[in-house]
Structures are given as structure tokens and as C-alpha cells.
Design a protein around this motif. Structure first.
Motif, PDB file in Angstrom:
ATOM      1  N   ARG A 108     -11.312  -3.913   2.478  1.00  0.00           N
ATOM      2  CA  ARG A 108      -9.944  -3.419   2.304  1.00  0.00           C
ATOM      3  C   ARG A 108      -9.915  -1.896   2.245  1.00  0.00           C
ATOM      4  NH1 ARG A 108      -5.080  -4.734  -0.454  1.00  0.00           N
ATOM      5  NH2 ARG A 108      -3.643  -3.046   0.071  1.00  0.00           N
ATOM      6  N   ALA A 109     -10.872  -1.289   1.565  1.00  0.00           N
ATOM      7  CA  ALA A 109     -10.905   0.165   1.442  1.00  0.00           C
ATOM      8  C   ALA A 109     -11.198   0.836   2.776  1.00  0.00           C
ATOM      9  CB  ALA A 109     -11.947   0.575   0.398  1.00  0.00           C
TER      10      ALA A 109
ATOM     11  N   SER B  55       0.821  -1.216   0.000  1.00  0.00           N
ATOM     12  CA  SER B  55       0.000   0.000   0.000  1.00  0.00           C
ATOM     13  C   SER B  55       0.854   1.265   0.000  1.00  0.00           C
ATOM     14  CB  SER B  55      -0.933  -0.009   1.205  1.00  0.00           C
ATOM     15  OG  SER B  55      -0.188  -0.068   2.410  1.00  0.00           O
TER      16      SER B  55
ATOM     17  N   LEU C 202      -7.562   4.364  -3.690  1.00  0.00           N
ATOM     18  CA  LEU C 202      -8.171   3.169  -3.098  1.00  0.00           C
ATOM     19  C   LEU C 202      -8.794   2.277  -4.160  1.00  0.00           C
ATOM     20  CD1 LEU C 202      -9.932   4.552   0.124  1.00  0.00           C
ATOM     21  CD2 LEU C 202      -7.910   3.100   0.001  1.00  0.00           C
TER      22      LEU C 202
ATOM     23  N   MET D 223      -6.205   0.240  -5.712  1.00  0.00           N
ATOM     24  CA  MET D 223      -5.708  -0.784  -4.792  1.00  0.00           C
ATOM     25  C   MET D 223      -6.636  -1.984  -4.704  1.00  0.00           C
ATOM     26  SD  MET D 223      -4.184   1.368  -1.582  1.00  0.00           S
ATOM     27  CE  MET D 223      -3.824  -0.165  -0.774  1.00  0.00           C
ATOM     28  N   ILE D 224      -7.932  -1.745  -4.647  1.00  0.00           N
ATOM     29  CA  ILE D 224      -8.868  -2.854  -4.459  1.00  0.00           C
ATOM     30  C   ILE D 224      -9.291  -3.483  -5.781  1.00  0.00           C
ATOM     31  CG2 ILE D 224      -9.725  -1.832  -2.338  1.00  0.00           C
ATOM     32  CD1 ILE D 224     -12.186  -0.899  -3.812  1.00  0.00           C
TER      33      ILE D 224
ATOM     34  N   ALA E 227      -1.834   4.540   2.243  1.00  0.00           N
ATOM     35  CA  ALA E 227      -2.127   5.199   0.969  1.00  0.00           C
ATOM     36  C   ALA E 227      -2.985   6.443   1.166  1.00  0.00           C
ATOM     37  CB  ALA E 227      -2.818   4.222   0.022  1.00  0.00           C
TER      38      ALA E 227
ATOM     39  N   TYR F  92       1.526   2.283  -3.502  1.00  0.00           N
ATOM     40  CA  TYR F  92       0.368   2.979  -4.065  1.00  0.00           C
ATOM     41  C   TYR F  92       0.287   4.410  -3.549  1.00  0.00           C
ATOM     42  CZ  TYR F  92      -1.641  -1.248  -6.120  1.00  0.00           C
ATOM     43  OH  TYR F  92      -1.864  -2.359  -6.886  1.00  0.00           O
TER      44      TYR F  92
ATOM     45  N   GLU G  21      -7.837   0.848   4.984  1.00  0.00           N
ATOM     46  CA  GLU G  21      -6.556   1.271   4.427  1.00  0.00           C
ATOM     47  C   GLU G  21      -6.012   2.496   5.174  1.00  0.00           C
ATOM     48  OE1 GLU G  21      -3.176   1.499   2.749  1.00  0.00           O
ATOM     49  OE2 GLU G  21      -4.527  -0.199   2.414  1.00  0.00           O
ATOM     50  N   THR G  22      -4.701   2.509   5.391  1.00  0.00           N
ATOM     51  CA  THR G  22      -4.079   3.558   6.196  1.00  0.00           C
ATOM     52  C   THR G  22      -3.054   4.367   5.412  1.00  0.00           C
ATOM     53  OG1 THR G  22      -4.375   2.210   8.183  1.00  0.00           O
ATOM     54  CG2 THR G  22      -2.828   4.031   8.323  1.00  0.00           C
TER      55      THR G  22
END
Length: 385
Positions: free
Chosen positions: A304-305, A194, A244, A247-248, A311, A197, A308-309
Motif C-alpha cells: 500500500r505504501a 487517502s 504513509l 495510512m497503513i 497523500a 489523509y 500511494e499517490t
């Protein structure tokens, strides 16, 4: 005197036995004891098998004629070993399931115990990020919950359609070599950390999204989502949602690809044979059968979204307000980045307040997963009807 009927001879003798008797008599008449004929053993065995009555071929093979490996299964020792292995396997699987439940309950109990001092306090005052005012626990947590859900929902709206399109391209449209390459690329994107990203979003994506913010504000400024003063740096909740979504996207795509690929091939061929186009076959056969799996994939990406920290922390300019405008900087916050920012400098009751926000995020994740399970179960019931 009753005349002799020649058909009585055929009724009294069975045909295979009569053939065997005739063959034996002919051999005894033709061959004398002094004469000998060399016959191939395989040919002799074939003749003997052909002359053997069917009643003798139907007899079951004795147990003693079984091979050693097969007969060993029938022993008492083998039966005892199978029962013991079954008990060990049942204990291991049930123990694993119970362990998961225990860990989940332990995490929830720990968060509740650590957050209880802040929850029970009536005089607690906290300073949110991006603000100089001190507020209570609810006013401290609510903007973070709002920003977390808003960013995750925007990311889902951006990523789910692309994920479905990529999955269908890999499974139904792309040539075999290209589909393999796309599959490897998607799997590689899922393995990127992450923080990478976050660096990509902060250094490459933000300069590209800054004019997009201004264009959205100039064209659709009358809509609350794009109103207000557009950011000149691009550090908005919209930019964080775009990162995000990237990422997902590989996670959702990988799951949808497996679900779509599991559609029975004969049903797809039947739809094409009836004259349906490829898109009609996908719309009428593939998508209805893969609906529950798509929902599960989307909920996995949403989880996951939500958590998330790094990113989000590297892209978003943190604020403490609750506004619908996604093109303004310094207006939104998120639970996980806020904990990462404030936890190193917090102590005592402030730490309990941060744990309380983590407990809220934990409950949101549980609610999302529970809702996904209910949606999948309902879709499966409808499909069964």
C-alpha cells in the motif's frame, strides 16, 4: 446316577431371557382373564425395553424406518445432484484462480507493450519534476524508485511497531469494552480515503513536523539521514513517510490482530499456569506462532505504501535527486505521484516513459509480494520442525 447341579440351569439360560420368562409366568399366574389393570403406556414401554434381550437391541434399523429427508439422500437422484454440484463448484473455483492469473499477465503485457517505445529508444530525453535538465530514461526513473522505496521503508519502520502494540493491546491487555472500541476505531481508520489523509497531513501535520526537522538536524546532523539544510515548510520525504505510516497502520493492525487472536487459548493458559507473566506468555507463545502472519501483514502495508499517490502528492515537495537526507525539501520524488503530475500533459514518447515507470513499480510490487511469500513459507517450515 449323577447328582443334579443347580448351577447348570444358570449356564443353559441367558440371564435376560430367564428374567423375561419369569416375569411373564408371574404375570400369567397373578392375573386372571377376568382381571384387568390399567398401566401407563410410557411405563409399559420402559418395562418392555428393560426386558428385551440385548441381542435384539443390537440389530440395525431397517432403511425403510429412516426419515424421509434422510432416505432421500440415498436415492440415485440425490447422488446425481451431488456429483453435478461438485463439478460446478470445482469449475467455478478453478476458473476464478485462472482468471486472476490471466488478469495479472494481461496487466504486465499491457504495461510492457506501452512502455516498449521508451525502453527501445536510444535518443529519448525527459525532463524530471523539479529540474530543468533533460535526461535519459534510466536517470529519469532511478530517483523516483529511490524515493519510493525510501519513503515506504521509513513508513514501515514507524508503523509496524505501533501496529503490533495496538494489536496486542486489543487482544491481551485492554478490557473487553475498550478493546471493542479500539477495534472499531482501527477499522474506521482503514476506511478513510487517502485524499483525507493528504489534507490532514498538509494542513495539520506539516506545521507540527517543521520544528521536528530542525531538531533532528541540530541534534543528529552528523548522520547522513538528518544532514543538509532542514526544510522550513516540512514538505520532505520524512513527512510523507509519517503520513504513509498513519495510512497503513490500520491495515497492518487489523491483520496482526486476527493472527494474534488465533493463537490457541489452551497454550496461553498453559504458559500462565506454569508461572509465566503476561509478557513472557506473549513472547514465548503468541509472537512465535503469529510471526508468519505478521510478516504477511507488513508486506501488505508495504504494498500500500509503495503505490500511494494522493497523500504523498499533497505533502511532498517533488525533486529529482538521490540523497539520504530526509529533512530536506525538494530532493525526492516517487513513482505514483510523478505519474499523476505529468500524465495529463504528456503525449507520445513521454507517455511511454511514464508507463515504463509504472512498469517498474509493478515489478517492485511483485518482488515484494514474492519475497513475503518466501519468508512466510520459510517461517512455517521452521515452525513445523
Amino acid at each position: 446316577m449323577t447328582p443334579h447341579d443347580p448351577e447348570d440351569d444358570f449356564q443353559e439360560l441367558d440371564v435376560p431371557e430367564a428374567a423375561a420368562t419369569a416375569a411373564a409366568s408371574a404375570a400369567a399366574t397373578i392375573l386372571t382373564p377376568k382381571e384387568s389393570v390399567d398401566i401407563d403406556p410410557k411405563l409399559e414401554a420402559s418395562i418392555q425395553r428393560a426386558l428385551t434381550p440385548a441381542s435384539r437391541l443390537d440389530k440395525p434399523t431397517p432403511t425403510s424406518d429412516l426419515t424421509p429427508d434422510t432416505s432421500r439422500i440415498l436415492t440415485t437422484e440425490g447422488a446425481r445432484t451431488g456429483v453435478l454440484g461438485n463439478k460446478i463448484m470445482a469449475f467455478a473455483t478453478k476458473g476464478s484462480a485462472i482468471t486472476v492469473l490471466i488478469v495479472l499477465a494481461a496487466v504486465g503485457a499491457f504495461l510492457l507493450a506501452e512502455a516498449w517505445p521508451a525502453i527501445a529508444s536510444r535518443t529519448l530525453e525527459l525532463r524530471p519534476m523539479g529540474s530543468s535538465e533533460r535526461v535519459g530514461l534510466f536517470a529519469f526513473t532511478a530517483p523516483q524508485v529511490f524515493g519510493t522505496i525510501l519513503g515506504a521503508v521509513i513508513a514501515m519502520l514507524l508503523s509496524v511497531p505501533f501496529s503490533i502494540g495496538v494489536a496486542l493491546t486489543i487482544t491481551h491487555y485492554a478490557p473487553r469494552r475498550m478493546s471493542s472500541l479500539l477495534g472499531y476505531t482501527v477499522d474506521l481508520l482503514a476506511a478513510v480515503p487517502s485524499v483525507v489523509y493528504g489534507l490532514w497531513g498538509a494542513l495539520f501535520l506539516l506545521p507540527l513536523l517543521t520544528p521536528v526537522h530542525k531538531g533532528l538536524n541540530a541534534t543528529f546532523g552528523w548522520i547522513p539521514f538528518f544532514g543538509g539544510e532542514p526544510s522550513t515548510t516540512g514538505r520532505t520525504i520524512l513527512s510523507a513517510a509519517v503520513v504513509l505510516s498513519v495510512m497503513i497502520l490500520p491495515i497492518i493492525t487489523a491483520v496482526i490482530r486476527e493472527v494474534v487472536d488465533a493463537t490457541p487459548k489452551h497454550q496461553e493458559d498453559a504458559a500462565l499456569a506454569l508461572g509465566a507473566t503476561r509478557w513472557e506468555m506473549i513472547r514465548m507463545v503468541v509472537l512465535p506462532m503469529a510471526r508468519s502472519g505478521m510478516v504477511s501483514a507488513a508486506m501488505l502495508g508495504l504494498g500500500r505504501a509503495l503505490g500511494e499517490t494522493m497523500a504523498v502528492l499533497m505533502v511532498l515537495s517533488v525533486g529529482s535527486s538521490m540523497t539520504w537526507s530526509v529533512v530536506e525539501a525538494g530532493k525526492h520524488s516517487s513513482i505514483a505521484p510523478n505519474i499523476a503530475l505529468q500524465f495529463p500533459e504528456s503525449s507520445g514518447i513521454d507517455t511511454s516513459a511514464l508507463v515504463a515507470t509504472g512498469l517498474v513499480l509493478f515489478l517492485i510490487t511483485l518482488l515484494v509480494n514474492t519475497g513475503a511469500r518466501l519468508i512466510v513459507a520459510r517461517a512455517e517450515r521452521k515452525a513445523a520442525k
